[in-house]
Design a protein around this motif. Structure first.
Motif, PDB file in Angstrom:
ATOM      1  N   GLU A   9       0.931  -1.257  -0.146  1.00 31.50           N
ATOM      2  CA  GLU A   9       0.407  -0.180   0.488  1.00 31.50           C
ATOM      3  C   GLU A   9       0.929   1.398   0.327  1.00 31.50           C
ATOM      4  OE1 GLU A   9      -3.674   1.006   0.496  1.00 31.50           O
ATOM      5  OE2 GLU A   9      -3.976  -1.845   0.377  1.00 31.50           O
ATOM      6  N   GLN A  10       0.535   2.152  -1.163  1.00 32.65           N
ATOM      7  CA  GLN A  10       0.317   3.706  -0.083  1.00 32.65           C
ATOM      8  C   GLN A  10       1.102   3.398   1.119  1.00 32.65           C
ATOM      9  OE1 GLN A  10      -1.243   6.973  -1.606  1.00 32.65           O
ATOM     10  NE2 GLN A  10      -0.293   8.557  -0.544  1.00 32.65           N
ATOM     11  N   ARG A  11       2.642   4.039   1.130  1.00 32.23           N
ATOM     12  CA  ARG A  11       3.373   4.534   2.613  1.00 32.23           C
ATOM     13  C   ARG A  11       3.084   5.637   2.932  1.00 32.23           C
ATOM     14  NH1 ARG A  11       4.959   0.099   4.668  1.00 32.23           N
ATOM     15  NH2 ARG A  11       5.656   1.230   5.966  1.00 32.23           N
ATOM     16  N   PHE A  12       2.158   5.727   4.252  1.00 29.17           N
ATOM     17  CA  PHE A  12       1.407   6.238   4.502  1.00 29.17           C
ATOM     18  C   PHE A  12       2.114   7.105   6.562  1.00 29.17           C
ATOM     19  CE2 PHE A  12      -2.414   5.023   3.021  1.00 29.17           C
ATOM     20  CZ  PHE A  12      -2.966   6.301   2.137  1.00 29.17           C
ATOM     21  N   GLU A  13       2.500   8.409   6.691  1.00 24.27           N
ATOM     22  CA  GLU A  13       3.130   9.016   7.689  1.00 24.27           C
ATOM     23  C   GLU A  13       2.017   8.420   8.957  1.00 24.27           C
ATOM     24  OE1 GLU A  13       4.910  12.621  10.285  1.00 24.27           O
ATOM     25  OE2 GLU A  13       3.825  12.703   8.118  1.00 24.27           O
ATOM     26  N   ALA A  14       3.652   7.717  10.028  1.00 27.39           N
ATOM     27  CA  ALA A  14       2.364   7.131  11.344  1.00 27.39           C
ATOM     28  C   ALA A  14       3.220   8.511  11.942  1.00 27.39           C
ATOM     29  CB  ALA A  14       3.317   6.341  12.333  1.00 27.39           C
ATOM     30  N   GLN A  15       1.865   9.018  12.797  1.00 25.49           N
ATOM     31  CA  GLN A  15       1.592  10.306  13.943  1.00 25.49           C
ATOM     32  C   GLN A  15       0.938  10.095  14.950  1.00 25.49           C
ATOM     33  OE1 GLN A  15      -0.767  12.365  10.160  1.00 25.49           O
ATOM     34  NE2 GLN A  15       1.042  13.586  10.271  1.00 25.49           N
ATOM     35  N   ALA A  16       2.034  10.894  15.619  1.00 21.65           N
ATOM     36  CA  ALA A  16       1.218  10.630  17.255  1.00 21.65           C
ATOM     37  C   ALA A  16      -0.270  10.973  17.995  1.00 21.65           C
ATOM     38  CB  ALA A  16       2.213  11.170  18.176  1.00 21.65           C
ATOM     39  N   ILE A  17      -0.888  10.738  16.744  1.00 23.81           N
ATOM     40  CA  ILE A  17      -2.143  11.087  17.528  1.00 23.81           C
ATOM     41  C   ILE A  17      -3.132  10.432  18.536  1.00 23.81           C
ATOM     42  CG2 ILE A  17      -4.248  12.273  16.708  1.00 23.81           C
ATOM     43  CD1 ILE A  17      -3.131  12.053  13.454  1.00 23.81           C
ATOM     44  N   GLU A  18      -3.402  11.053  19.725  1.00 21.19           N
ATOM     45  CA  GLU A  18      -3.994  10.820  20.348  1.00 21.19           C
ATOM     46  C   GLU A  18      -5.801   9.927  20.563  1.00 21.19           C
ATOM     47  OE1 GLU A  18      -5.981  11.840  24.900  1.00 21.19           O
ATOM     48  OE2 GLU A  18      -5.003  13.020  23.990  1.00 21.19           O
ATOM     49  N   LEU A  19      -5.439   8.303  20.794  1.00 19.50           N
ATOM     50  CA  LEU A  19      -6.733   7.724  20.885  1.00 19.50           C
ATOM     51  C   LEU A  19      -7.155   7.534  22.244  1.00 19.50           C
ATOM     52  CD1 LEU A  19      -5.675   5.461  18.109  1.00 19.50           C
ATOM     53  CD2 LEU A  19      -6.987   7.133  17.531  1.00 19.50           C
ATOM     54  N   ASP A  20      -8.773   6.910  22.171  1.00 20.39           N
ATOM     55  CA  ASP A  20      -9.507   6.858  22.708  1.00 20.39           C
ATOM     56  C   ASP A  20      -9.146   5.749  22.858  1.00 20.39           C
ATOM     57  OD1 ASP A  20     -10.906   6.456  24.904  1.00 20.39           O
ATOM     58  OD2 ASP A  20     -12.412   8.129  24.169  1.00 20.39           O
ATOM     59  N   ILE A  21      -8.981   4.148  23.251  1.00 15.81           N
ATOM     60  CA  ILE A  21      -9.278   3.272  23.128  1.00 15.81           C
ATOM     61  C   ILE A  21     -10.112   2.162  24.387  1.00 15.81           C
ATOM     62  CG2 ILE A  21      -7.437   0.821  22.973  1.00 15.81           C
ATOM     63  CD1 ILE A  21      -5.234   2.564  21.779  1.00 15.81           C
ATOM     64  N   VAL A  22     -10.976   1.805  23.760  1.00 15.64           N
ATOM     65  CA  VAL A  22     -12.098   1.526  24.279  1.00 15.64           C
ATOM     66  C   VAL A  22     -11.735   0.041  25.164  1.00 15.64           C
ATOM     67  CG1 VAL A  22     -14.768   0.462  24.963  1.00 15.64           C
ATOM     68  CG2 VAL A  22     -13.303   2.749  23.506  1.00 15.64           C
ATOM     69  N   TYR A  23     -11.111  -1.149  23.830  1.00 15.67           N
ATOM     70  CA  TYR A  23     -10.627  -2.176  23.769  1.00 15.67           C
ATOM     71  C   TYR A  23      -9.441  -2.632  23.091  1.00 15.67           C
ATOM     72  CZ  TYR A  23     -10.920  -7.164  23.792  1.00 15.67           C
ATOM     73  OH  TYR A  23     -10.570  -8.368  23.716  1.00 15.67           O
ATOM     74  N   GLU A  24      -8.384  -3.422  23.257  1.00 16.53           N
ATOM     75  CA  GLU A  24      -7.633  -4.108  22.137  1.00 16.53           C
ATOM     76  C   GLU A  24      -7.273  -5.568  22.606  1.00 16.53           C
ATOM     77  OE1 GLU A  24      -3.127  -2.255  20.273  1.00 16.53           O
ATOM     78  OE2 GLU A  24      -4.251  -1.524  22.528  1.00 16.53           O
ATOM     79  N   ASP A  25      -6.727  -6.354  22.069  1.00 15.93           N
ATOM     80  CA  ASP A  25      -5.979  -7.297  22.192  1.00 15.93           C
ATOM     81  C   ASP A  25      -4.787  -7.911  21.178  1.00 15.93           C
ATOM     82  OD1 ASP A  25      -7.785  -8.784  19.999  1.00 15.93           O
ATOM     83  OD2 ASP A  25      -9.010  -9.401  21.417  1.00 15.93           O
ATOM     84  N   ASP A  26      -4.508  -8.513  20.916  1.00 20.05           N
ATOM     85  CA  ASP A  26      -4.233  -9.098  19.542  1.00 20.05           C
ATOM     86  C   ASP A  26      -4.455  -9.132  18.324  1.00 20.05           C
ATOM     87  OD1 ASP A  26      -1.222  -9.175  21.037  1.00 20.05           O
ATOM     88  OD2 ASP A  26      -1.881 -11.335  21.334  1.00 20.05           O
ATOM     89  N   ALA A  27      -5.802  -8.823  18.250  1.00 19.24           N
ATOM     90  CA  ALA A  27      -6.305  -8.997  16.675  1.00 19.24           C
ATOM     91  C   ALA A  27      -7.182  -8.325  17.059  1.00 19.24           C
ATOM     92  CB  ALA A  27      -7.369 -10.332  16.654  1.00 19.24           C
ATOM     93  N   ILE A  28      -7.972  -7.250  17.933  1.00 21.06           N
ATOM     94  CA  ILE A  28      -8.453  -6.214  17.241  1.00 21.06           C
ATOM     95  C   ILE A  28      -7.999  -4.664  17.911  1.00 21.06           C
ATOM     96  CG2 ILE A  28     -10.961  -7.367  16.353  1.00 21.06           C
ATOM     97  CD1 ILE A  28     -12.105  -6.653  18.647  1.00 21.06           C
ATOM     98  N   LEU A  29      -8.664  -4.166  17.593  1.00 23.22           N
ATOM     99  CA  LEU A  29      -8.783  -2.660  18.338  1.00 23.22           C
ATOM    100  C   LEU A  29      -9.569  -2.324  18.153  1.00 23.22           C
ATOM    101  CD1 LEU A  29      -5.732  -0.340  18.811  1.00 23.22           C
ATOM    102  CD2 LEU A  29      -8.162   0.671  17.999  1.00 23.22           C
ATOM    103  N   VAL A  30     -10.852  -1.248  19.488  1.00 21.97           N
ATOM    104  CA  VAL A  30     -12.158  -1.276  19.286  1.00 21.97           C
ATOM    105  C   VAL A  30     -11.928   0.585  20.414  1.00 21.97           C
ATOM    106  CG1 VAL A  30     -14.408  -0.406  20.160  1.00 21.97           C
ATOM    107  CG2 VAL A  30     -13.689  -2.942  19.981  1.00 21.97           C
ATOM    108  N   LEU A  31     -11.872   1.573  19.255  1.00 22.86           N
ATOM    109  CA  LEU A  31     -12.228   2.717  19.591  1.00 22.86           C
ATOM    110  C   LEU A  31     -13.200   3.987  19.477  1.00 22.86           C
ATOM    111  CD1 LEU A  31     -11.339   5.460  17.239  1.00 22.86           C
ATOM    112  CD2 LEU A  31      -9.664   3.459  16.822  1.00 22.86           C
TER     113      LEU A  31
END
Length: 325
Positions: free
Chosen positions: A74-96
């Motif tokens: 995929e086109q390379r997009f820049e990683a940026q330090a933007i705060e995320l409100d993460i509700v749940y996370e494990d090795d497979a999924i992330l809910v925000l």
């Protein structure tokens, strides 16, 4: 680095007589039109088991389409330090819980500063998953819950679950006008015939079903709880506008301020300055893509939405008191 992908579909009635590239765009909306067109010209698309390499070739209802392609990195997009409100996370999924104002994916006019950029910073390995694991979107100014796949297997399962309508998404909204009862809207949605950045209820659109119930009534507004059966672009906003009850703050679809008669200056000002659609993805429920466990999350109603409800309740109470005098 590349990934092999196989897609299959059948030409629907809505695409009868359309060009092959247009039909692929409807059948496989996760892929850009330019990419689909390249796959055709590269000879990776078969129609009824025969290679068709001309994007303008017409198709008819019932034809079987198969795509066997290689997805390059995929086109390379820049990683940026933007705060995320993460509700749940494990090795497979992330809910925000997405805030208002955050665009989900880079595009025209928004090259960065998006949720995708934030995900690349939070979990760099997600760059191995197409679209950084994003399987569904919320509009820029819609708040609430989204699920993101952190691995290819999780993405495959979640995309299939979304297509099979096995992921439950419930929303809160405030619409203009008093509504007496709940119901459902079963109207197809497609591109607006003249406003290309808008969606609309059109006969040639894709099937779209929205269920809604009344939570609370105000003098000239209604608080709703809605559930998506399908997930078309701007679906709730378009369906509510179609019912002539556009969402508060949704200027794109007619949600201009419609204050009740004799509203206070405070309410008039608040409605004028409510600059986003009053729509919040409040609950998300799904089977975990790896364990199969049924999981559900709720996101608190955002402060501006809470304040809107507070102002409308105060207006209702004030005029109820006047009526009793």
């Amino acid at each position: 680095m590349s990934e092999h992908i196989e897609l299959t579909g059948t030409v629907p009635a809505s695409c009868n007589g359309k060009r092959l590239d247009q039909t692929l765009a409807e059948l496989f909306p996760d892929y850009s039109r330019s990419r689909l067109k390249t796959w055709i010209t590269d000879g990776w698309v078969k129609v009824d088991d025969e290679v068709v390499d001309k994007p303008r070739e017409k198709v008819i209802t019932g034809m079987d389409i198969t795509v066997n392609a290689e997805i390059m990195e995929e086109q390379r997009f820049e990683a940026q330090a933007i705060e995320l409100d993460i509700v749940y996370e494990d090795d497979a999924i992330l809910v925000l819980n997405k805030p208002a104002g955050l665009v989900v994916h880079p595009g025209a006019g928004t090259p960065d500063g998006t949720l995708l950029n934030a995900l690349l910073h939070h979990y760099p390995a997600i760059d191995q998953v197409p679209r950084a694991g994003i399987i569904h979107r919320l509009d820029k100014d819609t708040t609430g819950l989204m699920v993101v796949a952190k691995t290819l297997p999780a993405q495959t399962h979640l995309v299939a679950a979304m297509q099979e309508r096995e992921i439950t998404r419930e929303y809160e909204a405030v619409c203009n006008g008093p509504m007496t009862a709940g119901g459902h809207i079963d109207e197809p949605i497609g591109r607006h015939p003249t406003k290309r950045t808008h969606m609309a209820v059109v006969p040639t659109g894709k099937p779209a079903v929205t269920h809604y119930r009344v939570v609370e009534r105000f003098r000239n507004h209604t608080h709703l709880r809605l559930r998506l059966e399908t997930g078309r672009t701007h679906q709730i906003r378009v369906h509510m506008a179609h019912l002539r009850h556009p969402l508060v703050g949704d200027f794109t679809y007619g949600g201009r301020p419609r204050p009740p008669q004799n509203a206070s200056p405070e309410l008039l000002s608040f409605l004028r300055n409510f600059k986003r659609q009053a729509l919040h993805a409040a609950r998300l429920s799904l089977h975990h893509p790896i364990t199969g466990e049924w999981m559900s999350w709720d996101a608190p109603t955002p402060p501006d939405f809470v304040e809107l409800l507070k102002m409308l309740r105060a207006d209702r109470q004030s005029h109820a008191n006047d009526d009793q005098r």
